[in-house]
Design a protein around this motif. Structure first.
Motif, PDB file in Angstrom:
ATOM      1  N   UNK A 234     -64.254  62.661  -3.202  1.00  0.00           N
ATOM      2  CA  UNK A 234     -65.373  63.191  -3.975  1.00  0.00           C
ATOM      3  C   UNK A 234     -64.875  64.046  -5.132  1.00  0.00           C
ATOM      4  N   UNK A 235     -65.745  64.279  -6.085  1.00  0.00           N
ATOM      5  CA  UNK A 235     -65.402  65.123  -7.234  1.00  0.00           C
ATOM      6  C   UNK A 235     -66.522  65.112  -8.253  1.00  0.00           C
ATOM      7  N   UNK A 236     -66.485  66.070  -9.140  1.00  0.00           N
ATOM      8  CA  UNK A 236     -67.459  66.136 -10.218  1.00  0.00           C
ATOM      9  C   UNK A 236     -67.104  65.114 -11.303  1.00  0.00           C
ATOM     10  N   UNK A 389     -72.769  67.617  -5.954  1.00  0.00           N
ATOM     11  CA  UNK A 389     -73.904  68.165  -6.696  1.00  0.00           C
ATOM     12  C   UNK A 389     -73.405  69.116  -7.787  1.00  0.00           C
ATOM     13  N   UNK A 390     -74.322  69.716  -8.552  1.00  0.00           N
ATOM     14  CA  UNK A 390     -73.938  70.508  -9.728  1.00  0.00           C
ATOM     15  C   UNK A 390     -73.674  71.983  -9.413  1.00  0.00           C
ATOM     16  N   UNK A 391     -73.659  72.322  -8.136  1.00  0.00           N
ATOM     17  CA  UNK A 391     -73.443  73.719  -7.768  1.00  0.00           C
ATOM     18  C   UNK A 391     -72.128  74.253  -8.311  1.00  0.00           C
ATOM     19  N   UNK A 392     -71.108  73.397  -8.329  1.00  0.00           N
ATOM     20  CA  UNK A 392     -69.791  73.832  -8.799  1.00  0.00           C
ATOM     21  C   UNK A 392     -69.841  74.299 -10.245  1.00  0.00           C
ATOM     22  N   UNK A 408     -70.979  68.530  -1.470  1.00  0.00           N
ATOM     23  CA  UNK A 408     -71.247  67.109  -1.261  1.00  0.00           C
ATOM     24  C   UNK A 408     -72.743  66.848  -1.261  1.00  0.00           C
ATOM     25  N   UNK A 409     -73.151  65.808  -1.963  1.00  0.00           N
ATOM     26  CA  UNK A 409     -74.550  65.401  -1.886  1.00  0.00           C
ATOM     27  C   UNK A 409     -74.828  64.847  -0.501  1.00  0.00           C
TER      28      UNK A 409
END
Length: 518
Positions: A234-236, A389-392, A408-409
């Motif tokens: 996973x990753x942005x 998700x965009x929390x990061x 993670x979504x």
């Protein structure tokens, strides 16, 4: 024009009492009108055994359920027996009768007389497991008949889309198989032998017991991608998730010549292979797309393209792939081509058509659970890419940009089912050019092992060249000597080709790259 008179001769049946069959009337097919699969006598024997042996329920509790019984009143009686056992109360004629009376169903099942009749028909519970399995088989047969009837009815309906019907059929059949799936236990001797064989394999292969990733430090920590593991990568956006997955596929299929299956749900097979060519030949993906190669690049292309010839890499670009289609294709790939690892790009684009869900989160939960089940069934690792998700992006500071499991979504399902969760993180994308130890992070990426059921969590540092869709070991000499693309820093992230995975707002681009992230 003349017309000829046509005469019909109707053959009369032998019996004079039978009526002649009318012309063009379809004869009655005596094969239809079957009784539903059932075993009423065995149902009575099982219920009787449950009321004379207090330990009998533990033997059959994982085999049969109330709906396993064909006779409705037998279903109610078994439910009463089940309730008493769960409450840890004794089970006999009197207690079952009282439980049915409390539930208001005693008269519906035939009164106390029927309960006494059941217990009087059996002397012991010696064969109750065998009898229970007969009932389970009859129940499964009834489910399949109902399933076939439903599909037949819908198939005759011209308003029903055939593709949707196929998805519905796969979903329902999967549901039936999952509900009736049982796993027998094993005596430990056979398992100890398997563990010994794995240990000897590790000793003879310098610690590798799974499929090598091609990255030394990562393989040292994980011992390779392990059989039956579900690995989430996973990753942005712009971190290089697809590049990392393709680099692993290239290392395994092209360099090590081990069969790999790559399911791409977002790009077609030609686009995917173009990225692999970019990786193998060290040529910018944009230049390959445009066919704008220099003489030196044409030379590299001609020299390295032969590496792909005969590579056991199997690509599937079915859009909107369902988990049921994946299972069918994966089984065939393993059976026919001995595929050692399956990769999916990416999890959130899959679906479970044919099954009903209250939310997308429930559907993703079913998909991730099914992927884990498939990995166990085939005894191979499955690597699935996933979104964050965009929390990061909302967290401040260098440490705030590091992905976490909670990012993670649908993390509850994915995190729970995964044996390993890896995050692809490039600090320089967020204008962070040194790590906590002062190491230069230009052109570097962190592979963060955030969850590892079989070992330790850790960070692995790799070199990254986005324009070549490539991750490499830090000590890879060929990698460090690659020419810069169009004058860029040879260790910069380079270009990242656009991808559907990155829907919605993206984090701001670093100054080292002005091309769209993926």
């Amino acid at each position: 024009m003349s017309y000829e008179k046509i005469s019909y001769t109707i053959a009369m049946p032998e019996s004079s009492n039978s009526r002649p069959r009318r012309r063009n009337q379809t004869p009655i097919d005596t094969n239809y009108g079957h009784l539903q699969p059932q075993a009423l006598d065995i149902e009575k024997v099982v219920l009787g055994a449950l009321m004379i042996d207090k330990d009998a329920f533990t033997v059959v509790s994982e085999i049969i359920r109330p709906e396993t019984f064909y006779e409705p009143r037998n279903q109610k009686i078994f439910k009463a027996v089940q309730t008493l056992n769960l409450a840890e109360k004794p089970v006999d004629i009197m207690t079952v009768t009282e439980e049915l009376k409390k539930e208001g169903t005693l008269e519906e099942v035939g009164g106390p007389g029927y309960i006494v009749e059941l217990s009087s028909q059996v002397a012991s519970s010696a064969h109750i497991e065998y009898h229970a399995r007969i009932l389970q088989q009859k129940f499964l047969a009834r489910q399949l008949i109902q399933f076939a009837s439903m599909i037949e009815t819908d198939a005759f309906d011209e308003t029903v889309d055939v593709d949707d019907l196929m998805q519905k059929a796969e979903g329902k059949l999967f549901e039936i198989s999952q509900t009736n799936m049982t796993q027998d236990f094993q005596q430990i001797d056979a398992i100890v032998k398997q563990a010994h064989d794995v240990l000897m394999q590790a000793a003879n292969s310098k610690g590798l017991t799974g499929v090598p990733s091609g990255y030394h430090e990562l393989d040292r920590i994980t011992a390779g991608w392990q059989p039956s593991d579900l690995v989430i990568i996973a990753g942005r956006p712009a971190m290089g998730k697809t590049s990392f997955a393709l680099s692993i596929a290239k290392n395994i299929a092209v360099d090590l010549r081990q069969p790999v299956a790559f399911f791409s749900l977002e790009m077609n097979s030609v686009q995917l292979v173009n990225r692999i060519i970019s990786n193998v030949c060290s040529i910018s993906g944009t230049k390959i797309l445009r066919g704008d190669l220099t003489a030196d690049e044409w030379e590299r292309f001609d020299k390295n393209i032969q590496k792909l010839s005969g590579a056991p890499l199997f690509v599937d670009d079915t859009p909107g792939l369902s988990i049921f289609e994946l299972r069918t294709k994966a089984r065939r790939l393993v059976r026919e081509h001995d595929v050692k690892i399956i990769m999916i790009d990416y999890l959130q684009l899959m679906n479970a058509n044919g099954m009903r869900f209250n939310s997308r989160q429930e559907e993703v939960s079913t998909i991730s659970r099914s992927l884990k089940g498939l990995a166990k069934e085939l005894n191979i690792p499955i690597l699935a890419l996933s979104q964050l998700n965009r929390t990061v992006e909302q967290r401040e500071g260098p440490d705030g940009k590091v992905p976490q499991l909670s990012d993670l979504r649908e993390s509850g399902a994915i995190e729970q089912d995964a044996d390993m969760v890896l995050f692809v993180h490039r600090p320089e994308y967020y204008h962070i050019y040194e790590d906590a130890n002062g190491n230069d992070m230009h052109g570097m990426a962190k592979i963060i092992i955030a969850k590892h059921r079989k070992g330790a969590t850790a960070d692995v540092t790799l070199r990254f060249r986005g324009e070549f869709t490539r991750f490499a070991n830090p000590d890879d000499e060929d990698f460090t000597q690659l020419p810069a693309d169009d004058g860029d820093n040879p260790f910069s992230g380079g270009e990242i080709i656009g991808s559907r995975m990155n829907d919605g707002p993206l984090p701001s681009l670093s100054s080292d790259s002005d091309t769209p992230p993926f």
